[in-house]
Design an enzyme around this catalytic site. Sequence first.
Site, PDB file in Angstrom:
ATOM      1  N   LYS A  14      33.388  35.668  38.781  1.00 28.24           N
ATOM      2  CA  LYS A  14      32.536  36.845  39.005  1.00 28.24           C
ATOM      3  C   LYS A  14      32.236  37.049  40.492  1.00 28.24           C
ATOM      4  O   LYS A  14      32.251  38.164  40.974  1.00 28.24           O
ATOM      5  CB  LYS A  14      31.202  36.716  38.261  1.00 28.24           C
ATOM      6  N   ARG A  89      21.263  38.370  31.101  1.00 26.34           N
ATOM      7  CA  ARG A  89      21.761  37.198  30.386  1.00 26.34           C
ATOM      8  C   ARG A  89      21.124  37.072  29.004  1.00 26.34           C
ATOM      9  O   ARG A  89      21.448  36.138  28.272  1.00 26.34           O
ATOM     10  CB  ARG A  89      21.461  35.938  31.188  1.00 26.34           C
ATOM     11  N   ARG A 128      39.178  20.645  38.452  1.00 22.11           N
ATOM     12  CA  ARG A 128      38.452  20.636  39.721  1.00 22.11           C
ATOM     13  C   ARG A 128      37.872  19.234  39.990  1.00 22.11           C
ATOM     14  O   ARG A 128      37.816  18.778  41.106  1.00 22.11           O
ATOM     15  CB  ARG A 128      37.322  21.677  39.657  1.00 22.11           C
ATOM     16  N   ARG A 134      31.985  15.433  42.437  1.00 24.84           N
ATOM     17  CA  ARG A 134      30.680  15.917  42.009  1.00 24.84           C
ATOM     18  C   ARG A 134      29.886  14.750  41.431  1.00 24.84           C
ATOM     19  O   ARG A 134      30.434  13.915  40.734  1.00 24.84           O
ATOM     20  CB  ARG A 134      30.835  16.974  40.917  1.00 24.84           C
ATOM     21  N   ARG A 145      24.787  24.862  31.982  1.00 27.64           N
ATOM     22  CA  ARG A 145      24.995  26.289  32.289  1.00 27.64           C
ATOM     23  C   ARG A 145      26.041  26.894  31.362  1.00 27.64           C
ATOM     24  O   ARG A 145      25.889  28.014  30.881  1.00 27.64           O
ATOM     25  CB  ARG A 145      25.405  26.471  33.753  1.00 27.64           C
TER      26      ARG A 145
HETATM   27  P1  AMP Z   1      24.228  31.957  38.646  1.00 25.79           P
HETATM   28  O1  AMP Z   1      24.589  31.703  40.063  1.00 25.79           O
HETATM   29  O2  AMP Z   1      24.262  33.431  38.283  1.00 25.79           O
HETATM   30  O3  AMP Z   1      25.007  31.141  37.667  1.00 25.79           O
HETATM   31  O4  AMP Z   1      22.682  31.531  38.462  1.00 25.79           O
HETATM   32  C1  AMP Z   1      22.229  30.249  38.809  1.00 25.79           C
HETATM   33  C2  AMP Z   1      20.986  29.905  37.977  1.00 25.79           C
HETATM   34  O5  AMP Z   1      19.950  30.866  38.219  1.00 25.79           O
HETATM   35  C3  AMP Z   1      21.196  29.939  36.481  1.00 25.79           C
HETATM   36  O6  AMP Z   1      21.736  28.711  36.010  1.00 25.79           O
HETATM   37  C4  AMP Z   1      19.771  30.189  35.986  1.00 25.79           C
HETATM   38  O7  AMP Z   1      18.966  29.013  36.072  1.00 25.79           O
HETATM   39  C5  AMP Z   1      19.244  31.157  37.022  1.00 25.79           C
HETATM   40  N1  AMP Z   1      19.540  32.562  36.660  1.00 25.79           N
HETATM   41  C6  AMP Z   1      20.328  33.441  37.329  1.00 25.79           C
HETATM   42  N2  AMP Z   1      20.349  34.625  36.737  1.00 25.79           N
HETATM   43  C7  AMP Z   1      19.559  34.524  35.643  1.00 25.79           C
HETATM   44  C8  AMP Z   1      19.209  35.409  34.584  1.00 25.79           C
HETATM   45  N3  AMP Z   1      19.674  36.663  34.553  1.00 25.79           N
HETATM   46  N4  AMP Z   1      18.376  34.939  33.614  1.00 25.79           N
HETATM   47  C9  AMP Z   1      17.893  33.684  33.644  1.00 25.79           C
HETATM   48  N5  AMP Z   1      18.213  32.786  34.581  1.00 25.79           N
HETATM   49  C10 AMP Z   1      19.043  33.184  35.575  1.00 25.79           C
END
Ligand code: AMP
Length: 188
Positions: A14, A89, A128, A134, A145
Amino acid sequence: MLNLVLFGPPGAGKGTQSEKLIARYGFVHISTGDLFRWHTANNTELGLRVKEIMNSGELVPDSITIDMLNEELKKNPDAKGFLFDGFPRTVAQAEALDKFMAEKGTAIHKVVALDVSEQEIRDRIAKRKLTSNRADDEDDKLNKRINEYFTKTVHVLPFYEKQGRLQTVNGIGEIDVIYGNLCAAIDS
Ligand code: AMP
């Protein structure tokens, strides 16, 4: 005005595709992950509230996320269009986004989902891992995640599908081919 949601699991590409789409369409990019990372890095009040949750790989509660997104929208009153990345989300977030867009006299026109299976994501990560070192807790967080996506976030897809706003693009293959298919879906 064209407003788009780019949807897909962690590791689907993304971030890479967002950059290319912004360069082409001039979207204001709103990534809730980037916004949360900015808050935690700067130790803001919001950052301190979400740090632990983010570190665990869980989703931040809807109320916090939706309020933050609304603030960000208010900062960009003259945007020609928005690209939402990592948001919504949950269905509650999707409904809030529709409401905010309606208040601006616009809408989410398309949701483009990068289709990458859970197995493919896990294979990519395993590959990876062979070349990176890591820490185990990083692996735990990533697993969490991925689980959050495939147990909670995927339920947003039928919400948009029912309304005819969803387009799915194969997320496996060459970056430029995927990009071309995304542009075709957006322009259609
Ligand atoms: P990302 O980089 O988009 O994967 O986001 C990193 C972290 O931020 C996620 O693992 C969540 O803890 C939090 N986060 C980001 N966007 C959201 C969302 N729309 N709803 C809830 N948590 C979010």
